[in-house]
Design a protein around this motif. Sequence first.
Motif, PDB file in Angstrom:
ATOM      1  N   LEU A  36       0.707  -1.360   0.055  1.00 39.80           N
ATOM      2  CA  LEU A  36       0.140  -0.145   0.005  1.00 39.80           C
ATOM      3  C   LEU A  36       0.815   1.194  -0.006  1.00 39.80           C
ATOM      4  CD1 LEU A  36      -2.769   1.261   0.137  1.00 39.80           C
ATOM      5  CD2 LEU A  36      -2.713   1.188   2.858  1.00 39.80           C
ATOM      6  N   ALA A  37       1.952   1.233   0.676  1.00 36.03           N
ATOM      7  CA  ALA A  37       2.777   2.582   0.957  1.00 36.03           C
ATOM      8  C   ALA A  37       3.479   2.393  -0.408  1.00 36.03           C
ATOM      9  CB  ALA A  37       3.914   2.040   1.995  1.00 36.03           C
ATOM     10  N   ARG A  38       3.837   1.527  -1.161  1.00 30.67           N
ATOM     11  CA  ARG A  38       4.454   1.715  -2.618  1.00 30.67           C
ATOM     12  C   ARG A  38       3.523   2.120  -3.496  1.00 30.67           C
ATOM     13  NH1 ARG A  38       7.151  -3.321  -1.239  1.00 30.67           N
ATOM     14  NH2 ARG A  38       5.509  -4.507  -2.266  1.00 30.67           N
ATOM     15  N   VAL A  39       2.273   1.992  -3.430  1.00 26.90           N
ATOM     16  CA  VAL A  39       1.102   2.306  -4.353  1.00 26.90           C
ATOM     17  C   VAL A  39       0.819   3.839  -3.988  1.00 26.90           C
ATOM     18  CG1 VAL A  39      -1.209   2.233  -5.078  1.00 26.90           C
ATOM     19  CG2 VAL A  39       0.101   0.222  -4.822  1.00 26.90           C
ATOM     20  N   GLN A  40       0.831   4.110  -2.821  1.00 20.75           N
ATOM     21  CA  GLN A  40       0.525   5.651  -2.345  1.00 20.75           C
ATOM     22  C   GLN A  40       1.703   6.685  -2.846  1.00 20.75           C
ATOM     23  OE1 GLN A  40      -0.138   5.569   1.693  1.00 20.75           O
ATOM     24  NE2 GLN A  40      -2.381   5.251   1.485  1.00 20.75           N
ATOM     25  N   ASP A  41       3.031   6.072  -2.665  1.00 18.77           N
ATOM     26  CA  ASP A  41       4.112   6.645  -2.984  1.00 18.77           C
ATOM     27  C   ASP A  41       4.028   7.097  -4.551  1.00 18.77           C
ATOM     28  OD1 ASP A  41       4.925   6.836  -0.459  1.00 18.77           O
ATOM     29  OD2 ASP A  41       6.685   5.523  -0.778  1.00 18.77           O
ATOM     30  N   ALA A  42       3.830   5.841  -5.284  1.00 16.36           N
ATOM     31  CA  ALA A  42       3.640   6.179  -6.897  1.00 16.36           C
ATOM     32  C   ALA A  42       2.772   7.033  -7.182  1.00 16.36           C
ATOM     33  CB  ALA A  42       3.618   4.843  -7.372  1.00 16.36           C
ATOM     34  N   ARG A  43       1.491   7.181  -6.564  1.00 17.73           N
ATOM     35  CA  ARG A  43       0.470   8.043  -6.898  1.00 17.73           C
ATOM     36  C   ARG A  43       0.735   9.607  -6.607  1.00 17.73           C
ATOM     37  NH1 ARG A  43      -4.408   5.786  -3.556  1.00 17.73           N
ATOM     38  NH2 ARG A  43      -5.270   8.107  -4.107  1.00 17.73           N
ATOM     39  N   ILE A  44       1.448   9.686  -5.537  1.00 15.89           N
ATOM     40  CA  ILE A  44       1.826  11.128  -5.081  1.00 15.89           C
ATOM     41  C   ILE A  44       2.877  11.652  -5.943  1.00 15.89           C
ATOM     42  CG2 ILE A  44       3.487  10.550  -3.346  1.00 15.89           C
ATOM     43  CD1 ILE A  44       0.481  13.142  -3.238  1.00 15.89           C
ATOM     44  N   GLN A  45       3.899  10.629  -6.328  1.00 17.41           N
ATOM     45  CA  GLN A  45       4.971  11.306  -7.125  1.00 17.41           C
ATOM     46  C   GLN A  45       4.462  11.395  -8.548  1.00 17.41           C
ATOM     47  OE1 GLN A  45       8.157   8.305  -7.318  1.00 17.41           O
ATOM     48  NE2 GLN A  45       8.614   8.627  -5.065  1.00 17.41           N
ATOM     49  N   GLU A  46       3.458  10.636  -8.992  1.00 19.99           N
ATOM     50  CA  GLU A  46       2.963  10.897 -10.520  1.00 19.99           C
ATOM     51  C   GLU A  46       1.843  12.032 -10.272  1.00 19.99           C
ATOM     52  OE1 GLU A  46       0.023   8.800 -13.533  1.00 19.99           O
ATOM     53  OE2 GLU A  46       0.024   7.739 -11.538  1.00 19.99           O
ATOM     54  N   LEU A  47       1.508  12.482  -9.327  1.00 23.25           N
ATOM     55  CA  LEU A  47       0.659  13.740  -9.142  1.00 23.25           C
ATOM     56  C   LEU A  47       1.463  14.826  -9.284  1.00 23.25           C
ATOM     57  CD1 LEU A  47      -2.168  15.094  -8.976  1.00 23.25           C
ATOM     58  CD2 LEU A  47      -1.768  14.850  -6.766  1.00 23.25           C
ATOM     59  N   ALA A  48       2.777  14.754  -8.407  1.00 18.86           N
ATOM     60  CA  ALA A  48       3.502  15.911  -8.203  1.00 18.86           C
ATOM     61  C   ALA A  48       4.298  16.037  -9.487  1.00 18.86           C
ATOM     62  CB  ALA A  48       4.792  15.595  -7.199  1.00 18.86           C
ATOM     63  N   GLN A  49       4.463  15.012 -10.229  1.00 22.09           N
ATOM     64  CA  GLN A  49       5.485  15.386 -11.661  1.00 22.09           C
ATOM     65  C   GLN A  49       4.353  15.914 -12.494  1.00 22.09           C
ATOM     66  OE1 GLN A  49       6.951  11.617 -13.065  1.00 22.09           O
ATOM     67  NE2 GLN A  49       7.824  12.655 -14.702  1.00 22.09           N
ATOM     68  N   MET A  50       3.110  15.632 -12.673  1.00 20.17           N
ATOM     69  CA  MET A  50       2.291  16.078 -13.505  1.00 20.17           C
ATOM     70  C   MET A  50       1.980  17.727 -13.032  1.00 20.17           C
ATOM     71  SD  MET A  50      -0.715  13.321 -13.815  1.00 20.17           S
ATOM     72  CE  MET A  50      -1.946  14.398 -14.738  1.00 20.17           C
ATOM     73  N   HIS A  51       2.262  18.080 -11.948  1.00 18.10           N
ATOM     74  CA  HIS A  51       1.784  19.478 -11.213  1.00 18.10           C
ATOM     75  C   HIS A  51       3.059  20.274 -11.766  1.00 18.10           C
ATOM     76  CE1 HIS A  51       0.783  22.820  -8.851  1.00 18.10           C
ATOM     77  NE2 HIS A  51       2.045  22.679  -8.194  1.00 18.10           N
ATOM     78  N   VAL A  52       4.119  19.768 -11.808  1.00 18.74           N
ATOM     79  CA  VAL A  52       5.343  20.472 -11.869  1.00 18.74           C
ATOM     80  C   VAL A  52       5.675  20.560 -13.433  1.00 18.74           C
ATOM     81  CG1 VAL A  52       7.915  20.181 -11.853  1.00 18.74           C
ATOM     82  CG2 VAL A  52       6.856  19.631  -9.824  1.00 18.74           C
ATOM     83  N   GLU A  53       5.269  19.532 -14.069  1.00 20.48           N
ATOM     84  CA  GLU A  53       5.502  19.710 -15.575  1.00 20.48           C
ATOM     85  C   GLU A  53       4.518  20.623 -16.187  1.00 20.48           C
ATOM     86  OE1 GLU A  53       5.091  15.771 -17.161  1.00 20.48           O
ATOM     87  OE2 GLU A  53       7.247  15.081 -16.597  1.00 20.48           O
ATOM     88  N   GLY A  54       3.219  20.813 -15.693  1.00 17.74           N
ATOM     89  CA  GLY A  54       2.286  21.614 -16.112  1.00 17.74           C
ATOM     90  C   GLY A  54       2.676  23.011 -15.770  1.00 17.74           C
ATOM     91  N   LEU A  55       3.232  23.180 -14.407  1.00 14.88           N
ATOM     92  CA  LEU A  55       3.869  24.713 -14.226  1.00 14.88           C
ATOM     93  C   LEU A  55       4.815  24.833 -15.126  1.00 14.88           C
ATOM     94  CD1 LEU A  55       3.075  24.766 -10.486  1.00 14.88           C
ATOM     95  CD2 LEU A  55       1.799  25.945 -12.020  1.00 14.88           C
ATOM     96  N   SER A  56       5.660  24.112 -15.223  1.00 12.85           N
ATOM     97  CA  SER A  56       6.939  24.456 -16.209  1.00 12.85           C
ATOM     98  C   SER A  56       6.471  24.999 -17.573  1.00 12.85           C
ATOM     99  CB  SER A  56       7.929  23.137 -16.271  1.00 12.85           C
ATOM    100  OG  SER A  56       8.179  22.715 -14.717  1.00 12.85           O
ATOM    101  N   VAL A  57       5.716  24.099 -17.974  1.00 11.78           N
ATOM    102  CA  VAL A  57       5.083  24.734 -19.406  1.00 11.78           C
ATOM    103  C   VAL A  57       4.601  26.012 -19.368  1.00 11.78           C
ATOM    104  CG1 VAL A  57       3.679  24.204 -21.368  1.00 11.78           C
ATOM    105  CG2 VAL A  57       4.773  22.331 -20.260  1.00 11.78           C
TER     106      VAL A  57
END
Length: 476
Positions: A36-57
Amino acid sequence: MKSLAAMPLSIKLPLLAAAMMVLVGAVASQQVLRSLARVQDARIQELAQMHVEGLSVALGPLVLRNDTWEVYDTLDRAAQGTEGRRMVLTAVADERGRVLAATDPRRVPMDSDIADLSGAPVELENLSVDGSGPVLSLIAPLVYQGRTVGQIATELDVSDLLKERRRALFLLIIGNAIAIGILSLAGFAAIRKMLRPVTILSRQMTETQGDPHPIPISEVPKGDGELARLARTYNSMVDAVAARSEAERRLAQRERFVALGRLSSSLAHEISNPLGGLLNATNTIRNFADRPDAVRQSTDILERGLRHLRDVTRVTLDHNRIDPENRSLTADDFEDLKLLIQPEVSRQMLDLTWSVDFTEQSHCVVAAGPVRQIALNLLLNACTASGRSGQVGFDVSLKADVLVIHVTNTGPDMPQAALDRLLGDGPLSPGGGVGLRLVRELATGLGGWVDHAREYDETRISVTIPMVREGMHAQG
């Protein structure tokens, strides 16, 4: 540990099974929580990466122009669009790390160092919901057209993920507890049922006060399993022990009858001889009533014969009487034994050597009944072993508060069956002397022991019996 060792097997095994299930449940729960911790970490990392990439553009050209107001406006629109979501704070800095704009300017002022953002920001690849707090801090480079033009710092609210993790842990604990409880009860019932024959066997062996009883047929397991064979084997052993005990009882009873017959025969011989003399005396008195000297002589013969018969009767009664007072041994007891054994000695024309050095002591005593039986049985066997015209010796002495009885004979050495009876405690085999096992049991019962020796064509049986202090004897 002692209480655990004394615990019945039907309880220890279910407890062991429950402990193993607890261990397995704990390991399984740990694996579930890690997944469960691995799944949550993957979810939060994916969400953070999308947020950062969107703001970068969106922010890349604005950061290059150092257009603070446009950066703030863009961040404000992004925050309004994600209201109620995870991003609770976002700040943008230039290449030098100086803050250009933030969604909360009061907390993160313009031109402040983005590294001073509270919460110890971590890089994107190290972002993890570790349970240290409900808010995670992230810092990532702002990349535009392959060039790093600034930095983005974000705080993410992960309280719902922590709540989900706690809920999963709670459900795992409750589920494991229920499963372990149900399985433990089921295992206890199953193991107790499987071990029931062993419990019955243990009870039959330990709760019968040394007298084993067979397992009832209704409680013997069905089929041909190990426990069923064990129960049937135990019943066969109990039957064999019972048969052997019955055979030993009959053998002992036969030996008592043999000893009684020998003693009765000797007594009959001892009584028949004086009776002949008494009848002659009465016939003399009847035929010579007018001769006072003949009558007086016959009367003396009658008196001596009757006294002898009285002594033989008294000694016989004393020997066979059950003495409730546990009378102490005296020197007269050995004189009684000599009178009892004399008919057998006379009948076989034996040479009897008699030596008794027994002085009654006031401070040490020994029970008379068992000692008389020991001595009489050994003397009867010695007379039989010596054969006609043989030699029998009887010696009694006191040595340092220990009574020592020696009985010797010049007959052949004792056979092995007789030695097994006299010196061993094993099952009785056919053959052997009469009453020898009784001699051993009486001697050991008095705290003594029996020895055997063969020297110079003479068999010697020695019985050593410790004398008991008078106070202790009275207490016993």
